[in-house]
Design a protein around this motif. Structure first.
Motif, PDB file in Angstrom:
ATOM      1  N   PHE A  45    -112.343   7.066 -40.335  1.00  0.00           N
ATOM      2  CA  PHE A  45    -112.452   8.198 -41.164  1.00  0.00           C
ATOM      3  C   PHE A  45    -113.518   7.785 -42.467  1.00  0.00           C
ATOM      4  O   PHE A  45    -114.188   8.628 -42.888  1.00  0.00           O
ATOM      5  N   LEU A  46    -113.487   6.332 -42.806  1.00  0.00           N
ATOM      6  CA  LEU A  46    -114.486   5.874 -43.903  1.00  0.00           C
ATOM      7  C   LEU A  46    -115.327   4.576 -43.537  1.00  0.00           C
ATOM      8  O   LEU A  46    -114.642   3.637 -43.364  1.00  0.00           O
ATOM      9  N   LYS A  47    -116.435   5.270 -43.169  1.00  0.00           N
ATOM     10  CA  LYS A  47    -117.261   4.028 -42.332  1.00  0.00           C
ATOM     11  C   LYS A  47    -117.811   2.890 -43.630  1.00  0.00           C
ATOM     12  O   LYS A  47    -118.095   1.747 -43.486  1.00  0.00           O
ATOM     13  N   ASP A  48    -118.177   3.573 -44.538  1.00  0.00           N
ATOM     14  CA  ASP A  48    -118.740   2.942 -45.840  1.00  0.00           C
ATOM     15  C   ASP A  48    -117.836   2.097 -46.438  1.00  0.00           C
ATOM     16  O   ASP A  48    -116.658   2.315 -47.113  1.00  0.00           O
ATOM     17  N   PRO A  49    -117.889   0.637 -46.067  1.00  0.00           N
ATOM     18  CA  PRO A  49    -116.951  -0.468 -47.003  1.00  0.00           C
ATOM     19  C   PRO A  49    -116.899   0.088 -48.383  1.00  0.00           C
ATOM     20  O   PRO A  49    -115.650  -0.146 -49.106  1.00  0.00           O
ATOM     21  N   PHE A  50    -117.645   0.560 -49.008  1.00  0.00           N
ATOM     22  CA  PHE A  50    -117.796   0.706 -50.655  1.00  0.00           C
ATOM     23  C   PHE A  50    -116.744   1.866 -50.752  1.00  0.00           C
ATOM     24  O   PHE A  50    -115.964   1.845 -51.731  1.00  0.00           O
ATOM     25  N   ILE A  51    -116.679   2.897 -49.960  1.00  0.00           N
ATOM     26  CA  ILE A  51    -116.104   3.986 -50.342  1.00  0.00           C
ATOM     27  C   ILE A  51    -114.649   3.440 -49.801  1.00  0.00           C
ATOM     28  O   ILE A  51    -113.489   4.071 -50.657  1.00  0.00           O
ATOM     29  N   GLN A  52    -114.475   2.783 -48.903  1.00  0.00           N
ATOM     30  CA  GLN A  52    -112.867   2.223 -48.463  1.00  0.00           C
ATOM     31  C   GLN A  52    -112.300   1.639 -49.742  1.00  0.00           C
ATOM     32  O   GLN A  52    -111.150   1.942 -50.137  1.00  0.00           O
ATOM     33  N   PHE A  53    -113.110   0.549 -50.206  1.00  0.00           N
ATOM     34  CA  PHE A  53    -112.732  -0.154 -51.521  1.00  0.00           C
ATOM     35  C   PHE A  53    -112.399   0.609 -52.803  1.00  0.00           C
ATOM     36  O   PHE A  53    -111.180   0.575 -53.228  1.00  0.00           O
ATOM     37  N   LEU A  54    -113.068   1.612 -52.921  1.00  0.00           N
ATOM     38  CA  LEU A  54    -113.140   2.658 -54.185  1.00  0.00           C
ATOM     39  C   LEU A  54    -111.866   3.566 -53.833  1.00  0.00           C
ATOM     40  O   LEU A  54    -111.002   3.610 -54.930  1.00  0.00           O
ATOM     41  N   LEU A  55    -111.876   4.214 -52.849  1.00  0.00           N
ATOM     42  CA  LEU A  55    -110.964   5.273 -52.596  1.00  0.00           C
ATOM     43  C   LEU A  55    -109.628   4.618 -52.547  1.00  0.00           C
ATOM     44  O   LEU A  55    -108.681   5.263 -53.102  1.00  0.00           O
ATOM     45  N   LEU A  56    -109.287   3.313 -51.706  1.00  0.00           N
ATOM     46  CA  LEU A  56    -108.038   2.924 -51.504  1.00  0.00           C
ATOM     47  C   LEU A  56    -107.473   2.437 -52.961  1.00  0.00           C
ATOM     48  O   LEU A  56    -106.571   2.679 -53.114  1.00  0.00           O
ATOM     49  N   SER A  57    -108.537   1.692 -53.529  1.00  0.00           N
ATOM     50  CA  SER A  57    -107.757   1.000 -54.929  1.00  0.00           C
ATOM     51  C   SER A  57    -107.777   2.008 -56.276  1.00  0.00           C
ATOM     52  O   SER A  57    -106.795   1.838 -56.809  1.00  0.00           O
ATOM     53  N   TRP A  58    -108.749   2.724 -56.023  1.00  0.00           N
ATOM     54  CA  TRP A  58    -108.529   3.823 -57.297  1.00  0.00           C
ATOM     55  C   TRP A  58    -107.866   4.882 -57.209  1.00  0.00           C
ATOM     56  O   TRP A  58    -107.020   5.536 -58.243  1.00  0.00           O
ATOM     57  N   LEU A  59    -107.674   5.529 -55.956  1.00  0.00           N
ATOM     58  CA  LEU A  59    -107.075   6.694 -55.768  1.00  0.00           C
ATOM     59  C   LEU A  59    -105.752   6.725 -54.993  1.00  0.00           C
ATOM     60  O   LEU A  59    -104.716   7.113 -55.209  1.00  0.00           O
ATOM     61  N   PHE A  60    -105.963   5.917 -53.699  1.00  0.00           N
ATOM     62  CA  PHE A  60    -104.968   6.085 -52.824  1.00  0.00           C
ATOM     63  C   PHE A  60    -103.593   5.318 -53.599  1.00  0.00           C
ATOM     64  O   PHE A  60    -102.497   5.721 -53.468  1.00  0.00           O
ATOM     65  N   ALA A  61    -104.223   4.237 -54.083  1.00  0.00           N
ATOM     66  CA  ALA A  61    -102.875   3.348 -54.953  1.00  0.00           C
ATOM     67  C   ALA A  61    -102.276   4.584 -56.069  1.00  0.00           C
ATOM     68  O   ALA A  61    -101.293   4.218 -56.223  1.00  0.00           O
ATOM     69  N   SER A  62    -103.313   5.085 -56.581  1.00  0.00           N
ATOM     70  CA  SER A  62    -102.678   5.889 -57.606  1.00  0.00           C
ATOM     71  C   SER A  62    -101.932   7.282 -57.105  1.00  0.00           C
ATOM     72  O   SER A  62    -100.773   7.582 -57.566  1.00  0.00           O
ATOM     73  N   VAL A  63    -102.072   7.535 -55.853  1.00  0.00           N
ATOM     74  CA  VAL A  63    -101.104   8.595 -55.030  1.00  0.00           C
ATOM     75  C   VAL A  63     -99.749   7.935 -54.964  1.00  0.00           C
ATOM     76  O   VAL A  63     -98.753   8.611 -55.194  1.00  0.00           O
TER      77      VAL A  63
END
Lengths: 52, 511
Positions: free
Chosen positions: B94-112
């Motif tokens: 779903f998320l090919k870009d490692p930067f997006i993986q890093f930001l989306l998971l740590s900043w937002l998925f963890a917050s969900v």
């Protein structure tokens, strides 16, 4: 001997025993248990703080 | 002089961790010893008082440890049975870009996850996922600790939000608006910090395209949820809206190929996600069922030190709800996952044994450290050290106090590892100072809660959870080295905004 005192599993069990003593002391109003618990806890902390 | 003695346990902890680079267990042991000695000799706390304070500390530690042990058990379950591998490979689809993986998971998925469960669960779930995606363990830990810290105050179904309202006695909705305002600063700062951790200033520049609109959407949604008075859902709805917004922005910008096939091994993605789905469902379900009567709690008597500091009796301290505490929820999810894996045929007794052994090995060191640190916090609180410290700083700073105020929130979370406890210790104090300075108490209360929220990234309990989830146990000093500066800078930014609102613009809300 040093290994026994720095053993983490032993320290963990000892802290649980201290907890039981302290809680019994305050809930059953037996001050002696509190003394034993507090001194015991200080000894455990001391043994964990020095590199054995 | 008493202020200096009150500072000693915290100074010992900081010096041991940051200067001498001692493992957390040794630093914690020394700090509790110093706290007990100071309380006994300089704050008039006798052995009876120490029994109560240490007893309370140990009972709170048991509460937290149940979460850590069960979360580590769940992690090893999904790891041993191959579920984490399936999750990671699908994230990459779903998320090919490692930067997006890093930001989306740590900043937002963890917050969900923080919005639903909290109590360190996001750290224990997201850190291993990042490490398995190939990110550096230390960076992964720091990113998740910082990334989700903005969401702590509204998270855990609103527990810290309820606390600041209860301890201050102010109107909850008005505090909520002030909190959302300060949370915007925290969101932006933590998003930038995560991007900086990934790749310095070039990554920050790239991240702004995602961070700015996402933060704007989250603030709008959270304001609306506060307006609707859905107190428990502010964090969850805010983080979810942010997650969806950032994913849409990613699709808009990068235009990735449409995903047609998901990765699966013996397990499908749904099987792999099953324990997490169960956690979400049970976390939402239990509060609705109102099963609070099934709980375990400890009773502690009141106490007054020889110097006259009064500590009230506790009728139900460290309440562990059978249908509400995260540990039973996590354990049920792990057991259901194993049952499902058994149906598929990947469950073996050897794997279960390995899970149990790894859980015990990983948890023991963390447990001892937690006992020491939480009992230190309670000895400091019940002996009057914490209030002495706070009073001295307030008297020293005077009218520029709003600038220093967020550091109390951070300090509270640093000492106790909990935003809720930080609000308990400093919530009423911050509002009292605001009233004595004749500035708006709602803004000060909101600031306290959000400062406590970002301070959780420094909380010893959270750091220890993160260390044990990432295999960095004993290297806590390195984690502190990564998160300390961003947290202090964010606190400074919050202080500046607070000073401008209260002392310069004299803004008034609520009442």
């Amino acid at each position: 001997m040093g290994k026994v005192f720095s053993d983490k599993k032993l320290a963990f069990v000892m802290i649980l025993i201290v907890f039981a003593l302290l809680y019994a002391s305050v809930s059953l109003q037996i001050p002696t248990l509190g003394y034993v618990g507090v001194i015991g806890y200080a000894v455990i902390a001391l043994l964990q703080s020095i590199k054995l | 002089m008493s202020t200096l003695y009150a500072l000693l346990p915290l100074t010992t902890l900081l010096v041991c961790l940051l200067v001498l680079k001692y493992p957390a267990v040794r630093a914690g042991a020394l700090s509790i010893l110093v706290a007990m000695v100071c309380a006994f000799f300089f704050f008039g706390m006798d052995v009876y008082g120490l029994s109560i304070a240490v007893g309370k500390g140990l009972s709170l530690a048991v509460y937290v440890l149940l979460i850590i042990w069960s979360a580590i058990f769940l992690y090893h379950t999904v790891f041993e049975f191959g579920a984490i591998d399936v999750i990671n490979k699908n994230i990459v689809i779903f998320l090919k870009d490692p930067f997006i993986q890093f930001l989306l998971l740590s900043w937002l998925f963890a917050s969900v996850l923080q919005g639903i469960a909290g109590f360190g669960v996001p750290v224990i779930i997201v850190v291993p996922i990042l490490i398995h995606l190939g990110f550096d363990p230390l960076k992964s830990v720091a990113a998740v600790l910082l990334g989700h810290s903005w969401s702590v105050s509204f998270g855990s179904m609103g527990s810290s939000f309820f606390t600041i309202f209860l301890v201050t006695g102010l109107d909850q909705q008005s505090i909520g608006y002030a909190m959302v305002l300060f949370d915007l600063v925290a969101m932006l700062a933590t998003g930038v910090a995560v991007a900086f951790l990934y790749g310095g200033f070039p990554a920050v520049k790239k991240a702004l395209y995602y961070i700015l609109p996402t933060a704007a959407v989250m603030v709008a949604v959270m304001t609306l949820v506060v307006y609707l008075n859905l107190v428990s859902l502010v964090g969850l709805m805010g983080a979810l809206s942010g997650f969806v917004t950032m994913y849409l922005l990613y699709r808009l910008k990068e235009k990735p190929e449409k995903v047609t096939t998901l990765y699966k091994s013996e397990l499908t993605l749904l099987d792999a996600l099953l324990p997490y789905i169960v956690i979400i469902v049970l976390s939402l379900l239990f509060p609705i069922l109102s099963l609070d009567q099934y709980h375990l709690a400890f009773k502690f008597p009141e106490y007054t030190t020889a110097l006259g500091y009064f500590v009230k009796a506790e009728e139900a301290y460290s309440k562990i709800k059978l249908f509400g505490h995260p540990a039973p929820i996590i354990l049920v999810s792990a057991v259901l996952a194993m049952f499902r894996y058994g149906c598929i045929g990947v469950f073996t007794k050897q794997k279960l044994k390995a899970v149990a052994q790894k859980t015990a090995t990983k948890s023991i060191n963390t447990s001892i450290t937690l006992f020491f640190l939480i009992s230190m916090a309670l000895v400091m609180m019940d002996s009057g050290m914490t209030s002495t410290l706070a009073g001295s700083v307030a008297a020293f700073t005077g009218n520029v106090y709003p600038l220093a105020a967020p550091f109390f929130g951070v300090l509270g979370s640093f000492i106790t590892g909990s935003n809720t406890n930080s609000n308990v210790i400093f919530g009423k104090f911050q509002v009292s100072v605001a009233e004595s300075l004749a500035v708006n108490p709602y803004i000060m209360a909101g600031l306290q809660s959000i400062a406590g929220s970002i301070g959780v990234a420094l909380g010893p309990t959270t750091i220890l959870m993160a260390a044990s989830a990432s295999g960095l146990t004993g290297k806590e000093a390195g984690i502190y080295g990564k998160v300390l500066k961003p947290v202090l800078l964010t606190a400074l930014a919050l202080g500046i905004i607070n000073f401008l609102l209260l002392s310069v613009l004299k803004v008034n809300i609520g009442g």
